[in-house]
Design an enzyme around this catalytic site. Structure first.
Site, PDB file in Angstrom:
ATOM      1  N   VAL A 119       0.854  -1.198   0.000  1.00 41.64           N
ATOM      2  CA  VAL A 119       0.000   0.000   0.000  1.00 41.64           C
ATOM      3  C   VAL A 119       0.889   1.247   0.000  1.00 41.64           C
ATOM      4  O   VAL A 119       0.701   2.172  -0.807  1.00 41.64           O
ATOM      5  CB  VAL A 119      -0.953   0.015   1.226  1.00 41.64           C
ATOM      6  CG1 VAL A 119      -1.689   1.343   1.339  1.00 41.64           C
ATOM      7  CG2 VAL A 119      -1.955  -1.137   1.151  1.00 41.64           C
ATOM      8  N   ASP A 152      -8.157 -17.833   8.899  1.00 41.45           N
ATOM      9  CA  ASP A 152      -9.328 -18.713   8.765  1.00 41.45           C
ATOM     10  C   ASP A 152      -9.772 -18.867   7.307  1.00 41.45           C
ATOM     11  O   ASP A 152     -10.464 -19.827   6.971  1.00 41.45           O
ATOM     12  CB  ASP A 152     -10.496 -18.184   9.596  1.00 41.45           C
ATOM     13  CG  ASP A 152     -10.252 -18.341  11.082  1.00 41.45           C
ATOM     14  OD1 ASP A 152      -9.210 -18.906  11.442  1.00 41.45           O
ATOM     15  OD2 ASP A 152     -11.098 -17.903  11.874  1.00 41.45           O
ATOM     16  N   GLN A 198       0.135 -20.611  14.987  1.00 45.73           N
ATOM     17  CA  GLN A 198      -0.399 -20.619  13.618  1.00 45.73           C
ATOM     18  C   GLN A 198      -0.584 -19.214  13.066  1.00 45.73           C
ATOM     19  O   GLN A 198      -0.792 -19.022  11.884  1.00 45.73           O
ATOM     20  CB  GLN A 198      -1.766 -21.327  13.589  1.00 45.73           C
ATOM     21  CG  GLN A 198      -1.697 -22.787  13.953  1.00 45.73           C
ATOM     22  CD  GLN A 198      -3.059 -23.333  14.364  1.00 45.73           C
ATOM     23  OE1 GLN A 198      -3.812 -23.799  13.527  1.00 45.73           O
ATOM     24  NE2 GLN A 198      -3.373 -23.287  15.634  1.00 45.73           N
TER      25      GLN A 198
HETATM   26  O1  F6P Z   1     -10.411 -15.349  13.630  1.00 46.27           O
HETATM   27  C1  F6P Z   1      -9.170 -15.905  13.414  1.00 46.27           C
HETATM   28  C2  F6P Z   1      -8.719 -16.769  14.534  1.00 46.27           C
HETATM   29  O2  F6P Z   1      -7.430 -17.091  14.206  1.00 46.27           O
HETATM   30  C3  F6P Z   1      -9.527 -18.023  14.857  1.00 46.27           C
HETATM   31  O3  F6P Z   1      -9.202 -19.135  14.078  1.00 46.27           O
HETATM   32  C4  F6P Z   1      -9.201 -18.225  16.307  1.00 46.27           C
HETATM   33  O4  F6P Z   1     -10.213 -18.941  16.955  1.00 46.27           O
HETATM   34  C5  F6P Z   1      -9.145 -16.847  16.813  1.00 46.27           C
HETATM   35  O5  F6P Z   1      -8.697 -16.049  15.753  1.00 46.27           O
HETATM   36  C6  F6P Z   1      -8.285 -16.627  18.010  1.00 46.27           C
HETATM   37  O6  F6P Z   1      -8.444 -15.309  18.402  1.00 46.27           O
HETATM   38  P1  F6P Z   1      -7.798 -14.669  19.691  1.00 46.27           P
HETATM   39  O7  F6P Z   1      -6.347 -14.502  19.387  1.00 46.27           O
HETATM   40  O8  F6P Z   1      -8.475 -13.356  19.861  1.00 46.27           O
HETATM   41  O9  F6P Z   1      -8.021 -15.643  20.794  1.00 46.27           O
END
Ligand code: F6P
Length: 319
Positions: A8, A113, A252
């Site tokens: 960007v 996701d 992840q």
């Molecule tokens: O929405 C993306 C995500 O990676 C989900 O797969 C996972 O459940 C969530 O975020 C985890 O979020 P946080 O870091 O807020 O617990």
């Protein structure tokens, strides 16, 4: 995200446009936490995970008053367009900001996701899939050496894209996704049958948000025990196979992005600038059949993107 921010910034400068970075997402926007960026500000970030601008959840931006304040901060600096990198929540904010104020907004899909519609893939997904298959490979070494079953939990509260792709690419014996009601008897039967056929290990990849699949196997969101733990215990109880559970968690979400993610982020980031400069607003840029295209943010938020059933069935044949 860093690769998208870099694209960007550099594309905007290339087009002769001044560019600012917003620190800590909408929270920083409301506070006016903006920094002027130049080409050098985004040096050496393409290989780094996360975003150097940082990110934050922001309740205040859900209010009309919060969004008005944010627009005023932008106006004060003469800023007319905003590129928003994120998922559904971020896009809803971008949509409302565009509708209620004179700020033009373009969304760039970023979530591991991969559940955002109007794009083949979202930024971060490919890197996360590669992280998971790397973990599966390492865990398999222990699984086969010790003749164990392993339940590996991947992220994805509502979407099974990560689990399905990594399960197939990682050669998992069973794949459990939230979109499809799983059958614990079937999973246990497979572990047993594979063992009788001479297989010395079993890898089951399960999404964190899998649906309840039996009396003992309940969705436990909000409780201390995850579905993966319950599943592991059930497999052990029903098959006698020594079973371990590995919850991959937030590893992840980080790490140096894959080439594919860097390319995607670069193309979508640059594409977002093109659309802003063309006077577009309330859109999301996505990659469809290898072409950068824009859809309305509303469509991206409201359409469901579901896992590819052909891939699911193929995984069942190949495993
Ligand atoms: O929405 C993306 C995500 O990676 C989900 O797969 C996972 O459940 C969530 O975020 C985890 O979020 P946080 O870091 O807020 O617990």
């Amino acid at each position: 995200m860093n690769a998208a921010v870099r694209a960007v910034v550099r594309k905007a400068i290339h087009e002769g446009v001044e560019i600012y970075g917003v620190k800590r997402g909408y929270a920083g926007l409301i506070e006016g936490d903006l920094i002027k960026l130049d080409r050098g500000s985004v040096s050496d970030i393409i290989s780094r995970g996360g975003t150097f601008l940082r990110s934050a959840r922001c309740e205040e931006f859900r209010t009309k008053e919060g969004r008005k304040q944010a627009a005023e901060q932008l106006k004060r600096k003469g800023i007319k367009g905003l590129v928003v990198i994120g998922g559904d929540g971020s896009f809803m904010g971008a949509k409302l900001l565009s509708e209620e104020t004179e700020i033009n907004t373009i969304g760039v899909p970023g979530t591991i996701d991969n559940d955002i519609a109007c794009t083949d893939d979202s930024i971060g997904y490919d890197t996360a899939v590669n992280t998971i298959i790397d973990a599966i490979g390492k865990i398999r070494d222990t699984a086969s050496s010790h003749e164990r079953a392993f339940v590996i939990e991947a992220m994805g509260r509502k979407a099974g894209f990560l689990t399905l792709a990594s399960g197939l690419a990682g050669g998992a014996e069973s794949i459990l996704v939230p979109e499809i009601k799983s059958d614990i008897d079937q999973v246990c039967r497979k572990v047993q049958e594979d063992y009788e056929l001479g297989k010395i290990h079993s890898i089951i990849v399960v999404a964190e948000g899998v649906e309840a699949i039996g009396a003992e196997f309940k969705t436990n969101r909000g409780h201390c025990e995850s579905n993966a733990v319950i599943l592991g215990r059930e497999i052990n109880k029903r098959t006698g196979f020594e079973t371990r559970v590995s919850i991959l968690g937030h590893m992840q979400r980080g790490g140096s992005p894959t080439a594919r993610d860097r390319l995607l982020a670069s193309r979508l980031g640059a594409g977002a600038v093109d659309y802003i400069l063309a006077g577009e607003t309330n859109k999301m840029v996505g990659l469809i059949h290898d072409t950068v295209e824009a859809a309305s943010i509303e469509e991206a938020i409201e359409s469901d993107k579901s896992i590819n059933m052909d891939i699911y069935e193929l995984a069942n044949i190949l495993n």
